[in-house]
Design a protein around this motif. Structure first.
Motif, PDB file in Angstrom:
ATOM      1  N   GLN A 264     -14.873 106.855 -23.034  1.00  0.00           N
ATOM      2  CA  GLN A 264     -13.917 107.803 -23.619  1.00  0.00           C
ATOM      3  C   GLN A 264     -13.274 108.699 -22.557  1.00  0.00           C
ATOM      4  N   ILE A 265     -13.937 108.833 -21.420  1.00  0.00           N
ATOM      5  CA  ILE A 265     -13.468 109.781 -20.400  1.00  0.00           C
ATOM      6  C   ILE A 265     -12.700 109.106 -19.277  1.00  0.00           C
ATOM      7  N   VAL A 266     -13.203 108.001 -18.764  1.00  0.00           N
ATOM      8  CA  VAL A 266     -12.614 107.382 -17.568  1.00  0.00           C
ATOM      9  C   VAL A 266     -11.228 106.815 -17.883  1.00  0.00           C
ATOM     10  N   PRO A 267     -10.350 106.758 -16.896  1.00  0.00           N
ATOM     11  CA  PRO A 267      -9.009 106.187 -17.107  1.00  0.00           C
ATOM     12  C   PRO A 267      -9.067 104.663 -17.230  1.00  0.00           C
ATOM     13  N   ILE A 268      -8.627 104.142 -18.353  1.00  0.00           N
ATOM     14  CA  ILE A 268      -8.624 102.703 -18.586  1.00  0.00           C
ATOM     15  C   ILE A 268      -7.250 102.148 -18.207  1.00  0.00           C
ATOM     16  N   PRO A 269      -7.174 101.111 -17.368  1.00  0.00           N
ATOM     17  CA  PRO A 269      -5.869 100.560 -16.965  1.00  0.00           C
ATOM     18  C   PRO A 269      -5.090 100.024 -18.164  1.00  0.00           C
ATOM     19  N   LYS A 270      -3.771 100.102 -18.073  1.00  0.00           N
ATOM     20  CA  LYS A 270      -2.930  99.681 -19.203  1.00  0.00           C
ATOM     21  C   LYS A 270      -3.072  98.188 -19.492  1.00  0.00           C
ATOM     22  N   GLN A 271      -3.477  97.408 -18.494  1.00  0.00           N
ATOM     23  CA  GLN A 271      -3.670  95.964 -18.727  1.00  0.00           C
ATOM     24  C   GLN A 271      -4.838  95.691 -19.671  1.00  0.00           C
ATOM     25  N   CYS A 272      -5.721  96.655 -19.791  1.00  0.00           N
ATOM     26  CA  CYS A 272      -6.906  96.485 -20.634  1.00  0.00           C
ATOM     27  C   CYS A 272      -6.672  97.193 -21.968  1.00  0.00           C
ATOM     28  N   THR A 273      -6.507  96.414 -23.015  1.00  0.00           N
ATOM     29  CA  THR A 273      -6.234  96.971 -24.345  1.00  0.00           C
ATOM     30  C   THR A 273      -7.419  96.777 -25.295  1.00  0.00           C
ATOM     31  N   HIS A 274      -8.569  96.410 -24.758  1.00  0.00           N
ATOM     32  CA  HIS A 274      -9.718  96.092 -25.599  1.00  0.00           C
ATOM     33  C   HIS A 274     -10.624  97.301 -25.784  1.00  0.00           C
ATOM     34  N   SER A 275     -11.357  97.278 -26.886  1.00  0.00           N
ATOM     35  CA  SER A 275     -12.380  98.293 -27.111  1.00  0.00           C
ATOM     36  C   SER A 275     -13.606  97.962 -26.259  1.00  0.00           C
TER      37      SER A 275
END
Length: 430
Positions: A184-195
């Protein structure tokens, strides 16, 4: 008026304190329940000569094997930096992660069996580095564009396989709520759209036996850690916990059951644990056995045997397959029906594997008890029908024999009568 105002203020303060007490009490009770021990050591009775199936070979996660595989430490820190550096203000993200993990520290410590001899800072650092390593690994597996060309985990043959095997070990887990909070905190890259659940499933799906879509839907259920997440998705759809101890088991193996009139067919859908019996046919889901399957099964059973879960369905499954497939002839029958495919190293046999899996097991809640009862009743009914048919055949044969004897007697009587008539004729004419 001032007195009334003061009284109102006093009442307001009293209510506020009461609510705070209730909230604190409820929160404390929830933490006690949610912080129950769910990451334990593998019971010694299961280890035997197979200790290697419970020990990490490439990467250590959590406190039990911390510091034993230091060759991966640099890789962990690189993955931590890569994950956090996607936010320009890496310091701010790191600060949020540490503060959040500090809040979860007590609950996380209570998830492990025994005392964890780490200072607060060391424990939080371990949760951060290990948790972010897992998240970044999942993210990189979900998108090739996020992988570096010189990343040895993806460039070296067999390393991803070893990582999967290490991350399903019971003693190599961190609490899932730690991963959830970091995600919930770390920045997730836009290429990754998965839960997080999708990422976990995409990483482990090659080693989880069963229909992928069905298993994926069950991954949303609450779990304590990654191994428990896999365990939850394998629980049979019709699983019900029994209050009474197991009384019935299987007393015949596959070849004997086949002789008794039971057929075997491969079931290609759902969980590998969804074994069914209907109208004289035992439907067994297909199982591909390779070294990673063995490690997964052993650690799922260890999870159940360590009393971390109250659904010992994998233990029941191992026991059922062991009873069905207790010889090389049984294994051959299962292979012919494409129920089992053997991809073990060397000359290892699947029936011997399940025999080894069942050593030292404590089976108190046998999921397939009713299935075994159904098969026994079917065999008994078939025997009774066969006995009645044989009895009817014997009766018909007896009747036919009686009729033949009577016919012979009649013929003899006729012959004798004819003979006497002829003798009488000749005597009177002479």
């Amino acid at each position: 008026m001032q007195a009334q105002s003061a009284a109102r203020d006093h009442v307001s303060v009293e209510i506020s304190h009461t609510e705070d007490d209730i909230v604190s009490s409820i929160q404390g009770k929830m933490e006690v329940i949610s912080s129950s021990i769910n990451i334990r050591r593998v019971p010694e009775r299961l280890r035997g000569e197979y200790s290697r199936h419970y020990l990490p070979q490439l990467v250590s996660i959590g406190p039990y094997h911390r510091g034993k595989l230091t060759s991966m430490d640099d890789h962990k820190w690189r993955y931590l930096f890569t994950l956090l550096n996607r936010n320009p203000d890496i310091g701010l993200t790191l600060d949020k992660c540490v503060k959040s993990l500090r809040e979860l520290e007590h609950r996380a410590r209570r998830s492990y069996d025994g005392d964890i001899n780490l200072s607060s800072n060391d424990f939080i650092e371990m949760m951060l580095v290990d948790g972010c390593f897992i998240l970044e690994l999942f993210i990189k597996c979900s998108s090739r564009s996020l992988r570096r060309r010189n990343d040895s985990l993806f460039c070296t043959p067999g390393k991803l396989y070893d990582l999967r095997c290490d991350l399903v070990l019971l003693e190599n887990q961190i609490p899932l709520f730690v991963l959830q909070r970091l995600f919930q905190i770390v920045p997730i890259p836009k290429q990754c759209t998965h839960s997080l659940y999708d990422l976990a499933f995409r990483f482990f799906k090659s080693m989880i036996p069963g229909e992928q879509e069905y298993l994926r839907e069950k991954l949303n259920e609450e779990a304590h850690h990654l191994l428990d997440l896999i365990h939850n998705c394998l629980i049979p759809a019709n699983y019900t916990k029994k209050d009474a101890p197991t009384r019935n088991g299987l007393d015949k193996h596959a070849v004997e059951l086949q002789v008794a009139g039971i057929k075997f067919k491969r079931l290609a859908t759902r969980s590998v644990l969804d074994v069914e019996f209907s109208k004289g046919v035992l439907y067994v889901p297909a199982l591909r056995i390779n070294p990673s399957t063995v490690i997964l099964l052993r650690n799922l059973i260890a999870l159940e045997q360590s009393r971390c879960v109250d659904t010992p369905c994998v233990t029941s499954y191992a026991n059922l397959i062991h009873k069905l497939m207790s010889s090389e002839k049984d294994e051959k029958l299962f292979c012919e029906q494409r129920i089992v495919s053997n991809h073990l190293d060397g000359d290892a046999k699947v029936f011997q594997l399940f025999g080894d899996l069942c050593k030292g097991l404590i089976l108190q809640d046998y999921h397939y008890e009713e299935l075994c009862v159904q098969m026994k009743e079917y065999i008994d009914r078939k025997k009774r029908r066969t006995s009645k048919c044989n009895q009817k055949t014997d009766q018909q044969a007896s009747k036919q024999s009686t009729l033949i004897v009577l016919a012979i007697i009649v013929l003899i009587m006729i012959f004798i009568g004819t003979l006497f008539s002829a003798l009488s004729f000749f005597l009177h004419h002479n």
